[in-house]
Design a protein around this motif. Structure first.
Motif, PDB file in Angstrom:
ATOM      1  N   UNK A 132      97.533  74.839  23.527  1.00  0.00           N
ATOM      2  CA  UNK A 132      97.166  76.249  23.603  1.00  0.00           C
ATOM      3  C   UNK A 132      95.704  76.502  23.899  1.00  0.00           C
ATOM      4  N   UNK A 133      95.018  75.502  24.442  1.00  0.00           N
ATOM      5  CA  UNK A 133      93.613  75.683  24.799  1.00  0.00           C
ATOM      6  C   UNK A 133      93.528  76.471  26.102  1.00  0.00           C
ATOM      7  N   UNK A 134      92.350  76.933  26.432  1.00  0.00           N
ATOM      8  CA  UNK A 134      92.125  77.704  27.652  1.00  0.00           C
ATOM      9  C   UNK A 134      91.340  76.856  28.641  1.00  0.00           C
ATOM     10  N   UNK A 135      91.820  76.796  29.869  1.00  0.00           N
ATOM     11  CA  UNK A 135      91.055  76.086  30.900  1.00  0.00           C
ATOM     12  C   UNK A 135      89.864  76.943  31.288  1.00  0.00           C
ATOM     13  N   UNK A 136      88.709  76.322  31.385  1.00  0.00           N
ATOM     14  CA  UNK A 136      87.504  77.043  31.804  1.00  0.00           C
ATOM     15  C   UNK A 136      87.037  76.483  33.140  1.00  0.00           C
ATOM     16  N   UNK A 137      86.422  77.337  33.915  1.00  0.00           N
ATOM     17  CA  UNK A 137      85.961  76.960  35.246  1.00  0.00           C
ATOM     18  C   UNK A 137      84.769  76.016  35.155  1.00  0.00           C
TER      19      UNK A 137
ATOM     20  N   UNK B 296      80.354  70.195  39.898  1.00  0.00           N
ATOM     21  CA  UNK B 296      81.139  69.312  39.040  1.00  0.00           C
ATOM     22  C   UNK B 296      82.634  69.387  39.350  1.00  0.00           C
ATOM     23  N   UNK B 297      83.104  70.545  39.770  1.00  0.00           N
ATOM     24  CA  UNK B 297      84.515  70.710  40.109  1.00  0.00           C
ATOM     25  C   UNK B 297      84.906  69.783  41.253  1.00  0.00           C
ATOM     26  N   UNK B 298      83.969  69.501  42.146  1.00  0.00           N
ATOM     27  CA  UNK B 298      84.251  68.628  43.285  1.00  0.00           C
ATOM     28  C   UNK B 298      84.605  67.204  42.836  1.00  0.00           C
ATOM     29  N   UNK B 299      84.242  66.852  41.617  1.00  0.00           N
ATOM     30  CA  UNK B 299      84.525  65.506  41.099  1.00  0.00           C
ATOM     31  C   UNK B 299      85.921  65.384  40.512  1.00  0.00           C
ATOM     32  N   UNK B 300      86.644  66.500  40.395  1.00  0.00           N
ATOM     33  CA  UNK B 300      87.956  66.479  39.755  1.00  0.00           C
ATOM     34  C   UNK B 300      87.823  66.679  38.260  1.00  0.00           C
ATOM     35  N   UNK B 301      88.943  66.495  37.554  1.00  0.00           N
ATOM     36  CA  UNK B 301      88.959  66.700  36.118  1.00  0.00           C
ATOM     37  C   UNK B 301      89.171  68.149  35.757  1.00  0.00           C
ATOM     38  N   UNK B 302      89.074  68.454  34.487  1.00  0.00           N
ATOM     39  CA  UNK B 302      89.160  69.836  34.036  1.00  0.00           C
ATOM     40  C   UNK B 302      88.492  69.974  32.682  1.00  0.00           C
ATOM     41  N   UNK B 303      88.125  71.198  32.372  1.00  0.00           N
ATOM     42  CA  UNK B 303      87.506  71.516  31.092  1.00  0.00           C
ATOM     43  C   UNK B 303      88.406  72.507  30.369  1.00  0.00           C
TER      44      UNK B 303
ATOM     45  N   UNK C  46      88.376  78.093  20.367  1.00  0.00           N
ATOM     46  CA  UNK C  46      87.429  78.339  19.284  1.00  0.00           C
ATOM     47  C   UNK C  46      86.109  77.632  19.594  1.00  0.00           C
ATOM     48  N   UNK C  47      85.639  76.760  18.716  1.00  0.00           N
ATOM     49  CA  UNK C  47      84.360  76.076  18.949  1.00  0.00           C
ATOM     50  C   UNK C  47      84.540  74.691  19.548  1.00  0.00           C
ATOM     51  N   UNK C  48      85.742  74.334  19.949  1.00  0.00           N
ATOM     52  CA  UNK C  48      86.021  73.025  20.535  1.00  0.00           C
ATOM     53  C   UNK C  48      86.064  73.117  22.055  1.00  0.00           C
ATOM     54  N   UNK C  49      85.299  72.269  22.711  1.00  0.00           N
ATOM     55  CA  UNK C  49      85.364  72.165  24.163  1.00  0.00           C
ATOM     56  C   UNK C  49      85.563  70.698  24.512  1.00  0.00           C
ATOM     57  N   UNK C  50      86.534  70.445  25.393  1.00  0.00           N
ATOM     58  CA  UNK C  50      86.825  69.086  25.844  1.00  0.00           C
ATOM     59  C   UNK C  50      86.685  69.051  27.357  1.00  0.00           C
ATOM     60  N   UNK C  51      85.905  68.093  27.837  1.00  0.00           N
ATOM     61  CA  UNK C  51      85.754  67.865  29.269  1.00  0.00           C
ATOM     62  C   UNK C  51      86.564  66.626  29.609  1.00  0.00           C
ATOM     63  N   UNK C  52      87.466  66.772  30.543  1.00  0.00           N
ATOM     64  CA  UNK C  52      88.290  65.659  31.004  1.00  0.00           C
ATOM     65  C   UNK C  52      87.757  65.250  32.371  1.00  0.00           C
ATOM     66  N   UNK C  53      87.124  64.090  32.417  1.00  0.00           N
ATOM     67  CA  UNK C  53      86.468  63.643  33.638  1.00  0.00           C
ATOM     68  C   UNK C  53      87.182  62.469  34.283  1.00  0.00           C
TER      69      UNK C  53
END
Length: 140
Positions: A44-49, A54-61, A65-72
């Motif tokens: 139920x997290x929200x994808x952020x732009x 950095x978007x050109x490298x692929x992955x997603x963020x 709440x206060x948790x942010x995960x970067x998937x690289x």
């Protein structure tokens, strides 16, 4: 001594005001949709732009709440099977039900005094720890 809802007290303060901005986990190229299904669809997290450079490298963020995960994207990807983020959860039982409903295997672990916790793996095999302070138990 008074502790916070997460179990930490004033003796843990630093002169720098540390706070976690994000955790980065590696994913293989082309796995963004599977990861999106897990982090957004299941958790139920929200994808952020991502910023365009950095978007050109692929992955997603993703964020909640206060948790942010970067998937690289990592070329020589190997899932983190031991290393993991420890994610504080306000409703661990609710999360466990959600994981069960979505057929996501998870395992409870009672070896952290003062906390309840479970482990699950994301869509590409990265280990995630979800924990909640157990106010009925004494800390070690």
């Amino acid at each position: 001594m008074e502790t916070s809802e997460r179990g930490y007290g004033p003796e843990c303060a630093s002169p720098f005001g540390f706070a976690l901005h994000h955790v980065q986990l590696a994913i293989p190229a082309g796995s963004e949709d599977a990861c999106r299904a897990f982090y957004v669809g299941v958790l139920g997290m929200t994808e952020i732009e991502k910023p365009p450079v950095l978007a050109a490298r692929g992955g997603l963020w993703v964020r909640a709440e206060t948790l942010e995960i970067h998937l690289g994207v990592e070329d020589d990807f190997r899932p983190a099977r031991k290393a993991h983020p420890g994610v504080h959860v306000a409703d661990l039982d609710g999360l466990a039900r959600r994981l069960t409903e979505q057929s996501v295997p998870h395992e409870w672990d009672g070896d952290f005094p003062g906390h309840r916790r479970l482990y699950a793996f994301d869509a590409v095999g990265n280990r995630l720890e979800f924990l909640q302070r157990d106010v009925t138990a004494s800390a070690w």
